[in-house]
Design a protein around this motif. Structure first.
Motif, PDB file in Angstrom:
ATOM      1  N   PRO A  34     -10.027  -4.319   7.981  1.00 39.31           N
ATOM      2  CA  PRO A  34      -8.677  -4.417   8.448  1.00 39.31           C
ATOM      3  C   PRO A  34      -8.415  -5.645   9.509  1.00 39.31           C
ATOM      4  CG  PRO A  34      -9.755  -2.058   8.876  1.00 39.31           C
ATOM      5  CD  PRO A  34     -10.920  -3.310   8.308  1.00 39.31           C
ATOM      6  N   ASN A  80      -0.383 -11.049  -2.775  1.00 47.30           N
ATOM      7  CA  ASN A  80      -0.386  -9.908  -2.103  1.00 47.30           C
ATOM      8  C   ASN A  80      -1.133  -8.856  -3.021  1.00 47.30           C
ATOM      9  OD1 ASN A  80       0.989 -10.906  -0.053  1.00 47.30           O
ATOM     10  ND2 ASN A  80       2.973 -10.253  -0.657  1.00 47.30           N
ATOM     11  N   CYS A  95      -7.752  -6.340   2.290  1.00 46.15           N
ATOM     12  CA  CYS A  95      -7.458  -6.038   3.699  1.00 46.15           C
ATOM     13  C   CYS A  95      -7.862  -4.367   4.010  1.00 46.15           C
ATOM     14  CB  CYS A  95      -5.977  -6.032   4.068  1.00 46.15           C
ATOM     15  SG  CYS A  95      -4.819  -5.019   3.281  1.00 46.15           S
ATOM     16  N   HIS A  96      -8.079  -3.695   3.025  1.00 47.06           N
ATOM     17  CA  HIS A  96      -8.245  -2.124   3.277  1.00 47.06           C
ATOM     18  C   HIS A  96      -9.959  -2.002   3.544  1.00 47.06           C
ATOM     19  CE1 HIS A  96      -4.529  -1.821   0.942  1.00 47.06           C
ATOM     20  NE2 HIS A  96      -4.276  -1.181   1.870  1.00 47.06           N
ATOM     21  N   PHE A 109      -4.732  -9.444  -1.863  1.00 41.31           N
ATOM     22  CA  PHE A 109      -4.780  -9.079  -0.417  1.00 41.31           C
ATOM     23  C   PHE A 109      -4.558  -7.641  -0.230  1.00 41.31           C
ATOM     24  CE2 PHE A 109      -3.623  -8.988   3.847  1.00 41.31           C
ATOM     25  CZ  PHE A 109      -4.682  -9.540   4.491  1.00 41.31           C
ATOM     26  N   GLN A 110      -3.422  -7.011  -0.577  1.00 43.11           N
ATOM     27  CA  GLN A 110      -3.090  -5.565  -0.199  1.00 43.11           C
ATOM     28  C   GLN A 110      -3.486  -4.564  -1.499  1.00 43.11           C
ATOM     29  OE1 GLN A 110       1.147  -6.108   0.370  1.00 43.11           O
ATOM     30  NE2 GLN A 110       0.889  -7.200   2.295  1.00 43.11           N
ATOM     31  N   LEU A 154      -8.735  -8.580   8.720  1.00 41.37           N
ATOM     32  CA  LEU A 154      -8.264  -9.629   7.818  1.00 41.37           C
ATOM     33  C   LEU A 154      -6.952  -9.820   7.856  1.00 41.37           C
ATOM     34  CD1 LEU A 154      -9.927 -11.549   5.890  1.00 41.37           C
ATOM     35  CD2 LEU A 154      -9.201  -9.959   3.776  1.00 41.37           C
ATOM     36  N   LEU A 155      -6.589 -11.120   7.729  1.00 34.28           N
ATOM     37  CA  LEU A 155      -5.300 -11.802   7.783  1.00 34.28           C
ATOM     38  C   LEU A 155      -5.099 -12.607   6.454  1.00 34.28           C
ATOM     39  CD1 LEU A 155      -4.586 -12.867  11.429  1.00 34.28           C
ATOM     40  CD2 LEU A 155      -3.700 -10.636  10.328  1.00 34.28           C
ATOM     41  N   PRO A 156      -3.911 -12.768   5.860  1.00 33.23           N
ATOM     42  CA  PRO A 156      -3.554 -13.570   4.776  1.00 33.23           C
ATOM     43  C   PRO A 156      -4.157 -15.014   5.063  1.00 33.23           C
ATOM     44  CG  PRO A 156      -1.713 -12.269   4.973  1.00 33.23           C
ATOM     45  CD  PRO A 156      -2.678 -12.049   6.198  1.00 33.23           C
ATOM     46  N   ALA A 185     -14.866  -6.985   1.359  1.00 29.42           N
ATOM     47  CA  ALA A 185     -13.643  -7.379   1.101  1.00 29.42           C
ATOM     48  C   ALA A 185     -13.531  -8.623   0.055  1.00 29.42           C
ATOM     49  CB  ALA A 185     -12.664  -7.963   2.312  1.00 29.42           C
ATOM     50  N   THR A 211       1.429  -6.297   7.378  1.00 30.38           N
ATOM     51  CA  THR A 211       0.119  -6.997   6.635  1.00 30.38           C
ATOM     52  C   THR A 211      -0.451  -6.273   5.646  1.00 30.38           C
ATOM     53  OG1 THR A 211       0.382  -8.528   8.489  1.00 30.38           O
ATOM     54  CG2 THR A 211      -1.447  -8.747   7.038  1.00 30.38           C
ATOM     55  N   CYS A 212      -0.916  -5.104   5.972  1.00 28.07           N
ATOM     56  CA  CYS A 212      -2.067  -4.240   5.028  1.00 28.07           C
ATOM     57  C   CYS A 212      -1.288  -2.787   4.823  1.00 28.07           C
ATOM     58  CB  CYS A 212      -3.226  -4.245   5.680  1.00 28.07           C
ATOM     59  SG  CYS A 212      -4.283  -3.632   4.496  1.00 28.07           S
TER      60      CYS A 212
END
Length: 212
Positions: free
Chosen positions: A141, A112, A137-138, A115-116, A143-145, A47, A124-125
């Motif tokens: 899974p 984003n 995040c992919h 992150f996304q 993971l948070l911002p 990630a 979130t994802c």
């Protein structure tokens, strides 16, 4: 009768089996959980690598980076440590230090994208459609911002008044990430085991003013 009860061995096999099965089951579940922990560690490592790559080719989270650094001597190198932006997902802010720092403003859309990835939608994802690039995040899974820190540092690359702005060194790291356990968390209290620090550093490319 009491003496007979003391020397009786009826049921010993059941007792031994209960003890052995408890130990065997705990060991088996331990293998499963630690294998899952290794999967999480690998996912977190990937990630931050993907995040650093996306950050290097995407709009910076603090767009002010494109005008940071001295411009008094066109063509002269951007002085190392003239700016240092730290964009922290935990509080959605970009702080800046350095002699030529321009106050940074957190831009959610740019964060984003890192992150996304290219995913859009609720959550979130969000899930990826065909042909879309995955974000951090992919790969991980859980993971948070709030776990993500993106840092842009002047390390002497680029030159003053460069059309694309200075070339920062970009670091993506994780903070406050704990392992998730299915069985051992409640059994022996591993729910609060922190994951080791993750960090990936790349050299910035042309930080785009449009989506890559």
């Amino acid at each position: 009768m009491f003496r007979r009860f003391i020397i009786s061995e009826d049921g010993t096999t059941m007792v031994e089996m209960a003890i052995a099965m408890t130990l065997l089951l705990t060991l088996t579940l331990g293998f499963v959980d630690f294998g899952f922990a290794l999967y999480q560690w690998n996912g977190a490592t990937k990630a931050v690598q993907a995040g650093a790559r996306l950050a290097s080719i995407s709009d910076p989270v603090a767009p002010q980076i494109s005008t940071a650094g001295a411009i008094t001597t066109p063509g002269a190198p951007v002085v190392a440590n003239s700016f240092d932006y730290i964009c922290n997902g935990a509080n959605s802010t970009c702080s800046c230090s350095g002699a030529n720092c321009v106050a940074g403003v957190w831009t959610a859309a740019n964060f984003n994208r890192i992150f996304q990835g290219d995913a859009t939608g609720a959550g979130t994802c969000p899930g990826l459609a065909a042909g879309q690039r995955p974000g951090m995040c992919h790969f991980f899974p859980f993971l948070l911002p709030a776990n993500v820190v993106i840092r842009y540092t002047a390390t002497g690359l680029g030159y003053q008044t460069r059309l694309g702005g200075p070339v920062p060194t970009i670091s993506v790291s994780l903070q406050n990430v704990n392992y998730h356990f299915f069985f051992l968390g409640g059994l022996i209290g591993l729910d609060n085991m922190a994951m080791p620090s993750m960090l990936s550093t790349v050299t910035g490319e042309d930080l785009k003013s449009t989506s890559p």
